[in-house]
Design a protein around this motif. Structure first.
Motif, PDB file in Angstrom:
ATOM      1  N   PRO A 182      43.036 -11.985  31.110  1.00 13.85           N
ATOM      2  CA  PRO A 182      41.966 -11.002  31.295  1.00 13.85           C
ATOM      3  C   PRO A 182      42.541  -9.590  31.219  1.00 13.85           C
ATOM      4  O   PRO A 182      43.662  -9.344  31.668  1.00 13.85           O
ATOM      5  N   ALA A 183      41.798  -8.665  30.634  1.00 14.32           N
ATOM      6  CA  ALA A 183      42.286  -7.289  30.495  1.00 14.32           C
ATOM      7  C   ALA A 183      42.295  -6.591  31.848  1.00 14.32           C
ATOM      8  O   ALA A 183      41.278  -6.553  32.541  1.00 14.32           O
ATOM      9  N   PHE A 184      43.435  -6.039  32.210  1.00  9.92           N
ATOM     10  CA  PHE A 184      43.548  -5.250  33.435  1.00  9.92           C
ATOM     11  C   PHE A 184      44.329  -3.986  33.101  1.00  9.92           C
ATOM     12  O   PHE A 184      45.343  -3.653  33.706  1.00  9.92           O
ATOM     13  N   ASN A 185      43.837  -3.300  32.063  1.00 13.66           N
ATOM     14  CA  ASN A 185      44.579  -2.149  31.558  1.00 13.66           C
ATOM     15  C   ASN A 185      43.621  -1.134  30.953  1.00 13.66           C
ATOM     16  O   ASN A 185      42.413  -1.372  30.865  1.00 13.66           O
ATOM     17  N   ILE A 186      44.178  -0.020  30.532  1.00 14.17           N
ATOM     18  CA  ILE A 186      43.399   1.031  29.885  1.00 14.17           C
ATOM     19  C   ILE A 186      44.286   1.719  28.849  1.00 14.17           C
ATOM     20  O   ILE A 186      45.435   2.054  29.127  1.00 14.17           O
ATOM     21  N   LEU A 187      43.764   1.872  27.645  1.00 12.85           N
ATOM     22  CA  LEU A 187      44.375   2.748  26.638  1.00 12.85           C
ATOM     23  C   LEU A 187      43.597   4.054  26.677  1.00 12.85           C
ATOM     24  O   LEU A 187      42.363   4.047  26.677  1.00 12.85           O
ATOM     25  N   TYR A 188      44.305   5.169  26.715  1.00  5.46           N
ATOM     26  CA  TYR A 188      43.605   6.443  26.783  1.00  5.46           C
ATOM     27  C   TYR A 188      44.328   7.490  25.948  1.00  5.46           C
ATOM     28  O   TYR A 188      45.492   7.322  25.560  1.00  5.46           O
ATOM     29  N   MET A 189      43.616   8.572  25.695  1.00 14.39           N
ATOM     30  CA  MET A 189      44.198   9.729  25.042  1.00 14.39           C
ATOM     31  C   MET A 189      44.372  10.816  26.086  1.00 14.39           C
ATOM     32  O   MET A 189      43.397  11.268  26.698  1.00 14.39           O
ATOM     33  N   GLY A 190      45.620  11.216  26.297  1.00 18.46           N
ATOM     34  CA  GLY A 190      45.888  12.329  27.187  1.00 18.46           C
ATOM     35  C   GLY A 190      45.660  13.648  26.467  1.00 18.46           C
ATOM     36  O   GLY A 190      45.885  13.758  25.260  1.00 18.46           O
ATOM     37  N   LEU A 191      45.215  14.658  27.198  1.00 17.57           N
ATOM     38  CA  LEU A 191      44.963  15.988  26.634  1.00 17.57           C
ATOM     39  C   LEU A 191      45.686  17.033  27.473  1.00 17.57           C
ATOM     40  O   LEU A 191      45.696  16.951  28.708  1.00 17.57           O
ATOM     41  N   ASN A 192      46.272  18.009  26.808  1.00 21.80           N
ATOM     42  CA  ASN A 192      47.053  19.046  27.491  1.00 21.80           C
ATOM     43  C   ASN A 192      46.446  20.415  27.217  1.00 21.80           C
ATOM     44  O   ASN A 192      46.746  21.049  26.204  1.00 21.80           O
ATOM     45  N   PRO A 193      45.587  20.911  28.116  1.00 19.63           N
ATOM     46  CA  PRO A 193      44.947  22.211  27.911  1.00 19.63           C
ATOM     47  C   PRO A 193      45.919  23.383  28.012  1.00 19.63           C
ATOM     48  O   PRO A 193      45.592  24.488  27.568  1.00 19.63           O
ATOM     49  N   GLU A 194      47.109  23.160  28.577  1.00 25.91           N
ATOM     50  CA  GLU A 194      48.105  24.231  28.600  1.00 25.91           C
ATOM     51  C   GLU A 194      48.714  24.431  27.216  1.00 25.91           C
ATOM     52  O   GLU A 194      49.006  25.558  26.818  1.00 25.91           O
ATOM     53  N   LYS A 195      48.889  23.345  26.499  1.00 24.04           N
ATOM     54  CA  LYS A 195      49.474  23.436  25.162  1.00 24.04           C
ATOM     55  C   LYS A 195      48.456  23.933  24.148  1.00 24.04           C
ATOM     56  O   LYS A 195      48.779  24.687  23.226  1.00 24.04           O
ATOM     57  N   ASN A 196      47.208  23.501  24.298  1.00 23.94           N
ATOM     58  CA  ASN A 196      46.137  23.913  23.402  1.00 23.94           C
ATOM     59  C   ASN A 196      44.968  24.421  24.240  1.00 23.94           C
ATOM     60  O   ASN A 196      44.159  23.634  24.738  1.00 23.94           O
ATOM     61  N   PRO A 197      44.853  25.721  24.441  1.00 27.00           N
ATOM     62  CA  PRO A 197      43.815  26.285  25.323  1.00 27.00           C
ATOM     63  C   PRO A 197      42.395  25.912  24.942  1.00 27.00           C
ATOM     64  O   PRO A 197      41.503  25.941  25.804  1.00 27.00           O
ATOM     65  N   LYS A 198      42.141  25.558  23.681  1.00 25.76           N
ATOM     66  CA  LYS A 198      40.783  25.138  23.302  1.00 25.76           C
ATOM     67  C   LYS A 198      40.336  23.921  24.097  1.00 25.76           C
ATOM     68  O   LYS A 198      39.138  23.708  24.322  1.00 25.76           O
ATOM     69  N   LEU A 199      41.302  23.117  24.536  1.00 26.93           N
ATOM     70  CA  LEU A 199      40.977  21.908  25.287  1.00 26.93           C
ATOM     71  C   LEU A 199      40.492  22.210  26.704  1.00 26.93           C
ATOM     72  O   LEU A 199      40.025  21.307  27.403  1.00 26.93           O
ATOM     73  N   LYS A 200      40.568  23.459  27.144  1.00 25.85           N
ATOM     74  CA  LYS A 200      40.030  23.818  28.450  1.00 25.85           C
ATOM     75  C   LYS A 200      38.507  23.806  28.460  1.00 25.85           C
ATOM     76  O   LYS A 200      37.886  23.717  29.524  1.00 25.85           O
ATOM     77  N   ASP A 201      37.907  23.883  27.272  1.00 26.70           N
ATOM     78  CA  ASP A 201      36.449  23.901  27.161  1.00 26.70           C
ATOM     79  C   ASP A 201      35.923  22.464  27.179  1.00 26.70           C
ATOM     80  O   ASP A 201      36.288  21.644  26.335  1.00 26.70           O
TER      81      ASP A 201
END
Length: 560
Positions: free
Chosen positions: A309-328
């Motif tokens: 049974p799946a007991f995990n998560i694949l995700y995409m991390g985001l770094n708003p410090e590296k790319n300020p557009k991601l703060k929005d």
């Protein structure tokens, strides 16, 4: 909290149950056959399992890698364990666990007549000896080897007030009281972690167990790390480094149902295609994490693919410090709407994989059943980017090489599929590919990437082990502290973890999951995937674990 990352597929543990009946019987104790493939064969024989890597040592307290835990799990018991095939707790060396009304004082009744494999008695004094040993670590051990204690307990004896653990008292031979400094939802679930296994106090003393010394970028471990002495169904026989094999023998003095196998051998075969060839040749009888594209072929050859049974998560991390557009928030929402995750599941992940609605699987208390997946909507993604003034934005996106994970069988193909979706929404993607242990994990820690893919297999069945691990603390990998809501999220996660009442705590986590996905969106939860292991046609009695925590005491091979 520093983001704690397991060095290999980690097989572990636990549950949200807060009481266990005094008369409850362990699956080990009862000798229940494996649910997946029977287990009714007679005793005897040797099973050889193909391991992807060598165990680093044989002291589970200092281990962080799955290959070490796979071996030590067969030799050691904890106070609690996982019910086979589930993430639920059941008794092991403890038979019940009443708690005080405030959740900080826990009295455990212990099994009687249990002995360590060196003949020493297991009792309340042995439990306290183990906990005090774990609590009292030198400065070198605190730098890394004692990771699971610092991860779960927070601090050691030199900073006792900051530790979750407070004290251990042996009331009598079969009663032990463990006191905590505060309430935590992770307790008692963490007690099923291999790191909290009970070891012979005599062996710990004679092997100078805590005499860890830093040396260069690594550590030198004491004699105890090569002399495992537990109460489990197998005991250590030898580690032949020249031939790459670890051999365990049945512990005929085991307190529960005796192992069916005479011997259990772990053969180190680093290459996955070589493991498949050896399985076909009969030199091994099983191995972990077969590539999903090989599942059908393995079954066609007569093997059994045991899907967990799946007991995990694949995700995409985001770094708003590296790319300020991601703060929005609109930009982060646009990224999510740009992804065709249903297609990702169908084309890149094994059968049984599913699109994630939040950063935890649905078996964890606190999962919010009302949340729906972000819809795949390219036009909406474009519209949100336009509103945010981020049309044509560039995303420096990293993925790992030289690795396959339960939640991420082929990182490159997954990354390429995600890039195709982003580019369809007008988002430019620059790839960075680095080896998992050769710059990728360090790059995440250093904040080198705008976005990256990674995942998590739960250590125990508690919401704090998922969203608490990801989003608590100022130094988490999502850099939530640069957002104006970061401290609020942290404080709410800390507060939720400290709620004694299970129903109230579950409701708090459900609300937090909604806020994380709808108000904050610090990263993109992508998918859940069911990993598998494969065994030959003559193997019986192995129960696939959602925590990749299989035990081999019920296994048999070749009709023996």
């Amino acid at each position: 909290m520093k983001f704690f990352r397991k060095a290999a597929p980690v097989a572990m543990l636990a549950t949200v149950a807060l009481t266990l009946g005094a008369c409850a019987q362990s699956e080990r104790d009862a000798g229940t056959p494996g649910a997946t493939n029977g287990g009714g064969a007679a005793s005897g024989g040797t099973l050889t399992f193909g391991a992807a890597g060598a165990p680093k040592l044989f002291d589970p307290f200092y281990a962080t890698d799955g290959e070490t835990f796979r071996v030590t799990r067969q030799m050691f018991d904890g106070l609690l364990q996982l019910k086979p095939g589930t993430a639920d707790l059941e008794p092991a060396l403890a038979t019940d666990m009443p708690t005080s009304s405030d959740g900080t004082t826990w009295e455990f009744k212990l099994r009687e007549g249990v002995k360590f494999s060196d003949g020493e008695a297991f009792n309340a004094a042995a439990v306290c000896s183990n906990f005090e040993r774990m609590f009292d670590q030198n400065a070198d051990a605190q730098k890394g080897p004692a990771d699971y204690w610092s991860y779960t307990m927070g601090a050691f004896k030199d900073k006792a007030a900051d530790s979750l653990y407070k004290s251990c008292e042996a009331k009598d031979e079969t009663t032990v009281v463990i006191a905590l400094n505060r309430v935590s939802s992770a307790w008692p679930a963490m007690l099923a972690l291999p790191s909290f296994s009970m070891q012979s106090p005599k062996a710990l003393t004679e092997g100078k167990a805590n005499d860890v010394k830093a040396q260069g970028e690594g550590f030198v471990y004491p004699a105890n790390s090569q002399n495992p002495v537990g109460t489990g169904p197998f005991k250590f026989e030898k580690y032949d480094q020249a031939n790459g094999t670890v051999t365990l023998a049945r512990n005929d003095d085991y307190w529960g149902a005796k192992a069916k196998l005479d011997k259990l051998v772990f053969k180190i075969v680093p290459d996955e295609s070589t493991r498949r060839q050896e399985l076909k040749a009969g030199s091994i009888q099983g191995y972990d994490l077969p590539n999903p594209v090989d599942w059908k072929g393995l079954e066609d050859e007569g093997n059994q693919v045991l899907v967990r049974p799946a007991f995990n998560i694949l995700y995409m991390g985001l770094n708003p410090e590296k790319n300020p557009k991601l703060k929005d928030l609109k930009v982060r929402q646009a990224l999510y709407h740009a992804l065709n995750r249903e297609q990702l599941v169908q084309t890149q992940l094994p059968e049984g994989a599913a699109v994630a609605t939040q950063f935890m699987p649905d078996t964890v208390a606190g999962y919010n059943k009302d949340l729906q997946p972000y819809a795949y909507d390219v036009e909406k993604a474009k519209s949100l980017l336009k509103e945010a003034g981020a049309e044509g934005m560039t995303l420096n996106f990293a993925y790992p090489t030289e690795v396959s994970r339960p939640y991420m069988p082929n990182p490159q193909k997954i990354a390429e599929a995600l890039r195709t979706d982003f580019e369809a929404a007008g988002i430019k993607v620059n790839f960075t590919a680095k080896p998992w242990n050769g710059g990728y994990l360090d790059g995440i820690d250093a904040g080198s990437f705008d976005a990256w893919i990674i995942g998590w297999t739960g250590d125990y069945n508690a919401a704090d082990n998922f969203i608490g691990t990801f989003f608590k603390g100022e130094n988490n990998d999502f850099h939530t502290y640069v957002q104006d809501w970061g401290k609020t999220l942290n404080d709410d996660l800390v507060a939720a973890d400290s709620i004694p009442d299970e129903a109230e705590r579950t409701a708090a986590y459900e609300k937090l999951n909604q806020q994380i996905m709808e108000e904050y969106l610090p990263g993109l939860a992508l998918t859940h995937s069911p990993p598998a292991l494969v065994v030959g046609p003559d193997v019986e009695g192995i129960v696939a674990s959602p925590m990749t925590a299989e035990e081999f005491n019920t296994a048999s091979v070749g009709g023996k």
